[in-house]
Design a protein around this motif. Structure first.
Motif, PDB file in Angstrom:
ATOM      1  N   PHE A   5       0.867  -1.164   0.000  1.00 10.17           N
ATOM      2  CA  PHE A   5       0.000   0.000   0.000  1.00 10.17           C
ATOM      3  C   PHE A   5       0.909   1.220   0.000  1.00 10.17           C
ATOM      4  N   ILE A   6       0.516   2.263  -0.705  1.00 13.83           N
ATOM      5  CA  ILE A   6       1.359   3.453  -0.832  1.00 13.83           C
ATOM      6  C   ILE A   6       0.581   4.662  -0.339  1.00 13.83           C
ATOM      7  N   TYR A   7       1.104   5.278   0.694  1.00 14.56           N
ATOM      8  CA  TYR A   7       0.482   6.437   1.334  1.00 14.56           C
ATOM      9  C   TYR A   7       1.340   7.669   1.051  1.00 14.56           C
ATOM     10  N   LEU A   8       0.688   8.762   0.647  1.00 15.13           N
ATOM     11  CA  LEU A   8       1.406   9.991   0.327  1.00 15.13           C
ATOM     12  C   LEU A   8       1.432  10.926   1.538  1.00 15.13           C
ATOM     13  N   LYS A   9       2.635  11.179   2.063  1.00 16.29           N
ATOM     14  CA  LYS A   9       2.804  12.110   3.179  1.00 16.29           C
ATOM     15  C   LYS A   9       2.811  13.554   2.685  1.00 16.29           C
ATOM     16  N   SER A  10       3.593  13.814   1.640  1.00 16.60           N
ATOM     17  CA  SER A  10       3.689  15.172   1.095  1.00 16.60           C
ATOM     18  C   SER A  10       4.053  15.078  -0.388  1.00 16.60           C
ATOM     19  N   GLY A  11       3.700  16.132  -1.128  1.00 16.85           N
ATOM     20  CA  GLY A  11       3.988  16.141  -2.561  1.00 16.85           C
ATOM     21  C   GLY A  11       2.743  15.935  -3.401  1.00 16.85           C
ATOM     22  N   LEU A  12       2.912  15.295  -4.542  1.00 17.27           N
ATOM     23  CA  LEU A  12       1.801  15.068  -5.470  1.00 17.27           C
ATOM     24  C   LEU A  12       2.137  13.868  -6.347  1.00 17.27           C
ATOM     25  N   LEU A  13       1.155  12.979  -6.508  1.00 21.33           N
ATOM     26  CA  LEU A  13       1.332  11.793  -7.343  1.00 21.33           C
ATOM     27  C   LEU A  13       0.250  11.735  -8.408  1.00 21.33           C
ATOM     28  N   PHE A  14       0.571  11.124  -9.539  1.00 20.44           N
ATOM     29  CA  PHE A  14      -0.423  10.806 -10.560  1.00 20.44           C
ATOM     30  C   PHE A  14      -0.530   9.293 -10.658  1.00 20.44           C
ATOM     31  N   TYR A  15      -1.714   8.790 -10.364  1.00 20.48           N
ATOM     32  CA  TYR A  15      -1.972   7.347 -10.494  1.00 20.48           C
ATOM     33  C   TYR A  15      -2.551   7.119 -11.890  1.00 20.48           C
ATOM     34  N   ILE A  16      -1.812   6.408 -12.726  1.00 25.15           N
ATOM     35  CA  ILE A  16      -2.122   6.301 -14.154  1.00 25.15           C
ATOM     36  C   ILE A  16      -2.592   4.897 -14.488  1.00 25.15           C
ATOM     37  N   LYS A  17      -3.745   4.822 -15.152  1.00 24.35           N
ATOM     38  CA  LYS A  17      -4.278   3.544 -15.604  1.00 24.35           C
ATOM     39  C   LYS A  17      -4.395   3.554 -17.120  1.00 24.35           C
ATOM     40  N   ARG A  18      -3.773   2.605 -17.740  1.00 29.65           N
ATOM     41  CA  ARG A  18      -3.788   2.523 -19.197  1.00 29.65           C
ATOM     42  C   ARG A  18      -5.141   2.022 -19.691  1.00 29.65           C
ATOM     43  N   THR A  19      -5.585   2.561 -20.836  1.00 32.45           N
ATOM     44  CA  THR A  19      -6.825   2.109 -21.458  1.00 32.45           C
ATOM     45  C   THR A  19      -6.510   1.461 -22.803  1.00 32.45           C
ATOM     46  N   ASN A  35      -8.022   2.507 -25.527  1.00 28.10           N
ATOM     47  CA  ASN A  35      -8.429   3.508 -26.509  1.00 28.10           C
ATOM     48  C   ASN A  35      -7.215   4.341 -26.891  1.00 28.10           C
ATOM     49  N   TYR A  36      -6.731   4.182 -28.124  1.00 24.80           N
ATOM     50  CA  TYR A  36      -5.495   4.854 -28.521  1.00 24.80           C
ATOM     51  C   TYR A  36      -5.669   6.369 -28.582  1.00 24.80           C
ATOM     52  N   THR A  37      -6.915   6.871 -28.696  1.00 24.90           N
ATOM     53  CA  THR A  37      -7.125   8.325 -28.712  1.00 24.90           C
ATOM     54  C   THR A  37      -7.102   8.915 -27.304  1.00 24.90           C
ATOM     55  N   LYS A  38      -7.426   8.087 -26.312  1.00 22.60           N
ATOM     56  CA  LYS A  38      -7.386   8.505 -24.905  1.00 22.60           C
ATOM     57  C   LYS A  38      -6.712   7.381 -24.119  1.00 22.60           C
ATOM     58  N   PRO A  39      -5.382   7.320 -24.200  1.00 26.27           N
ATOM     59  CA  PRO A  39      -4.677   6.132 -23.727  1.00 26.27           C
ATOM     60  C   PRO A  39      -4.607   5.941 -22.222  1.00 26.27           C
ATOM     61  N   LYS A  40      -4.993   6.946 -21.430  1.00 24.33           N
ATOM     62  CA  LYS A  40      -4.829   6.766 -19.995  1.00 24.33           C
ATOM     63  C   LYS A  40      -5.844   7.564 -19.192  1.00 24.33           C
ATOM     64  N   PHE A  41      -6.191   6.987 -18.032  1.00 22.05           N
ATOM     65  CA  PHE A  41      -6.901   7.712 -16.981  1.00 22.05           C
ATOM     66  C   PHE A  41      -5.858   8.146 -15.959  1.00 22.05           C
ATOM     67  N   VAL A  42      -5.970   9.350 -15.461  1.00 23.06           N
ATOM     68  CA  VAL A  42      -5.027   9.851 -14.466  1.00 23.06           C
ATOM     69  C   VAL A  42      -5.791  10.324 -13.236  1.00 23.06           C
ATOM     70  N   ASN A  43      -5.467   9.732 -12.078  1.00 19.97           N
ATOM     71  CA  ASN A  43      -5.979  10.229 -10.802  1.00 19.97           C
ATOM     72  C   ASN A  43      -4.901  11.062 -10.136  1.00 19.97           C
ATOM     73  N   VAL A  44      -5.273  12.224  -9.633  1.00 17.68           N
ATOM     74  CA  VAL A  44      -4.325  13.035  -8.886  1.00 17.68           C
ATOM     75  C   VAL A  44      -4.437  12.657  -7.409  1.00 17.68           C
ATOM     76  N   ILE A  45      -3.305  12.385  -6.788  1.00 16.00           N
ATOM     77  CA  ILE A  45      -3.260  11.969  -5.390  1.00 16.00           C
ATOM     78  C   ILE A  45      -2.590  13.065  -4.577  1.00 16.00           C
ATOM     79  N   THR A  46      -3.328  13.653  -3.658  1.00 16.20           N
ATOM     80  CA  THR A  46      -2.801  14.687  -2.780  1.00 16.20           C
ATOM     81  C   THR A  46      -2.467  14.080  -1.412  1.00 16.20           C
ATOM     82  N   PRO A  47      -1.743  14.807  -0.556  1.00 19.63           N
ATOM     83  CA  PRO A  47      -1.287  14.234   0.714  1.00 19.63           C
ATOM     84  C   PRO A  47      -2.410  13.695   1.607  1.00 19.63           C
ATOM     85  N   LYS A  48      -2.009  12.735   2.460  1.00 17.70           N
ATOM     86  CA  LYS A  48      -2.865  12.055   3.436  1.00 17.70           C
ATOM     87  C   LYS A  48      -3.833  11.081   2.778  1.00 17.70           C
ATOM     88  N   ARG A  49      -3.430  10.599   1.588  1.00 22.82           N
ATOM     89  CA  ARG A  49      -4.276   9.652   0.864  1.00 22.82           C
ATOM     90  C   ARG A  49      -3.465   8.457   0.383  1.00 22.82           C
TER      91      ARG A  49
END
Length: 272
Positions: A55-69, A71-85
């Motif tokens: 499990f990966i917990y973010l203390k500080s900073g910013l992460l992008f959790y990327i899921k490949r799709t 669909n070559y026109t929209k190849p990825k979903f991106v979740n933004v992960i902020t601290p304490k998550r």
């Protein structure tokens, strides 16, 4: 009709979908007690070995959790992960493949990683905490499903408005003045990836909002006029509330949509 601007801060937080929920105190304590701290630089990718087994917990900073799709026109979903998550409740009980997922460090970040086996053992050692993990995992999945549906069924304009609102809520902005500041800088490319749209479309929408006097920039940060959220529903999918369950977003663009039709009373003639 319920309006998102009238909600209290806790209800605003629960109406967000673009960002995961803050980790609860009991789970956070477990993570800090049993986890290992690591620091990564902007542009790094979290190693697959860590992504698979921890499990990966973010203390500080910013992460992008990327899921490949696929669909070559929209190849990825991106979740933004902020601290304490947590980045994800992925593979809670199974060590399966993560080839379609990756975590990019969007800003210099401090993380805590926790071996999943420790969480599995809670079923024997602390059933209440294990149940909390499972409950939160289900809730995380529910929000992710809502986000996917929202991204696939909403207009680009509605996606942008909802994302701006969620970012304001997540950074604990006080909705007490006409102009609100988003307290983090994101690039055009980053926002476009998060919204699953093109940079060109984002530029056109932002230009239109600037002309309407609804967004501006100050000291390099994006400022949003609260009037932008007047039509926003508390429900992430645009439904008013449990009383109405009609989609504001859909009604704006399709006056005769199926949701409206399905809410009409049913008249059945019974043959005598």
């Amino acid at each position: 009709m319920a309006l998102v601007m009238s909600l209290n801060s806790d209800m605003k937080s629960k109406s967000t979908i673009f960002l995961p929920e803050v980790v609860k105190p009991e789970i956070m304590n477990f993570i800090k007690e049993h986890g290992q701290s690591i620091s990564l630089k902007k542009g790094d990718l979290v190693p697959k070995s860590i992504l698979l087994n921890n499990f990966i917990y973010l203390k500080s900073g910013l992460l992008f959790y990327i899921k490949r799709t696929n669909n070559y026109t929209k190849p990825k979903f991106v979740n933004v992960i902020t601290p304490k998550r947590l980045t994800d409740y992925h593979l809670l009980l199974e060590n399966n493949c993560t080839c379609c997922k990756s975590i990019k460090v969007a800003r210099d970040s401090d993380l805590i990683v926790v071996d999943k086996s420790l969480i599995k053992n809670l079923i024997k050692d602390d059933i209440e905490l294990f149940t909390q993990f499972m409950f939160d995992a289900n809730y995380f999945t529910e929000r992710q499903t809502a986000l996917a549906i929202f991204l696939l069924t909403s207009s680009p304009e509605d996606k942008l408005i909802k994302f701006l609102f969620d970012m304001l809520v997540v950074y604990k902005t006080e909705f007490s003045s006409p102009w609100l500041t988003i307290k983090i800088k994101l690039t055009r490319e980053e926002i476009a990836d998060i919204l699953h749209i093109s940079v060109i479309k984002l530029d056109l929408m932002m230009g239109s909002l600037k002309k309407q006097g609804l967004v501006t920039k100050q000291n390099g940060l994006l400022c949003v006029n609260t009037a932008l959220f007047n039509e926003l529903s508390p429900c992430p999918l645009g439904r008013e509330d449990a009383q109405g369950c009609k989609s504001n977003n859909m009604l704006k663009f399709r006056t005769k949509n199926m949701i409206e039709i399905n809410n009409q009373p049913l008249h059945i003639k019974i043959k005598q």
